[in-house]
Motif scaffolding. Sequence first.
Motif, PDB file in Angstrom:
ATOM      1  N   ALA A  53      -6.547   4.002   3.265  1.00 26.30           N
ATOM      2  CA  ALA A  53      -6.234   4.806   4.313  1.00 26.30           C
ATOM      3  C   ALA A  53      -6.422   4.124   5.516  1.00 26.30           C
ATOM      4  O   ALA A  53      -7.384   3.654   5.805  1.00 26.30           O
ATOM      5  CB  ALA A  53      -6.648   6.524   4.270  1.00 26.30           C
ATOM      6  N   ARG A  94      -1.013   4.812   4.020  1.00 30.03           N
ATOM      7  CA  ARG A  94      -1.967   4.998   2.981  1.00 30.03           C
ATOM      8  C   ARG A  94      -1.520   3.944   1.542  1.00 30.03           C
ATOM      9  O   ARG A  94      -0.344   3.864   1.554  1.00 30.03           O
ATOM     10  CB  ARG A  94      -2.329   6.087   2.492  1.00 30.03           C
ATOM     11  N   GLN A 125     -11.174   3.089   4.413  1.00 33.94           N
ATOM     12  CA  GLN A 125     -10.497   3.138   5.418  1.00 33.94           C
ATOM     13  C   GLN A 125     -10.251   1.823   6.528  1.00 33.94           C
ATOM     14  O   GLN A 125     -11.268   1.218   6.465  1.00 33.94           O
ATOM     15  CB  GLN A 125     -11.043   4.549   6.452  1.00 33.94           C
TER      16      GLN A 125
END
Length: 248
Positions: free
Chosen positions: A119, A160, A199
């Motif tokens: 993400a 994502r 992330q």
Amino acid sequence: MSDFKPCILIPVYNHQHAIGAVLDALRPFNLPCLLIDDGSNAACRHTLSTLATEQADWLQVQHLPHNLGKGGAVMAGLCWAKQLGYSHAIQIDADGQHHTPDILQFIHAAQTQPNALIAGRPIYDASVPKGRLYGRYATHIWVWINTLSLQIQDAMCGFRVYPLATSCALIEREALGRRMEFDIEVMVRLHWADVPIVQLATPVQYPLDGVSHFALWRDNLLISRLHAKLFFGMLWRSPRLIARWFRA
């Protein structure tokens, strides 16, 4: 990886003016692309159908009969992608706010950790409305509380890579929010399910066409209700979440 078969997934709702430029930026990556028309107006439906006809070698469109909300469109797209045999779906927004060159690093991360949710962690420029920016910090705090972890640095970025097996299994067993609260809920619930969260920093700008479907009062209310629901879900999961924290 022979079983790594990604596609691009774009939910679209009345972004007929921006979607062409987004697709032009994505085409060089040579990945199949699925467009989910979330009950758009006639002009947008026509634009998407025309694009899919002209670029049928890499582009497909699914027209939903009525507007489900961003979360509903993404869930429909994830299930469609899985049915088509893809292993991962790279979700990117239709309004041009995401930095498409970063797809390469997102794909690399997904290949390295195929079971993880990859993400974006947004880096904003001056175009972002300050109210939207500050509002995200309240969500960050609630997500940290509801996961008993600081692992999720941003739960609202729509850029994502979803691992389809675990994501679609979650969609089948949980009634997830269908609007802007979806991005938060699916990430928290995947974290609860012990799916790794990775992330990556990525620049984000305000939509190219100036169209935002975030309804200030409605979506903030939905997000507030979601935080409360997740809080009570966290309470009975807390022994397992705390044990996971100590193991880490």
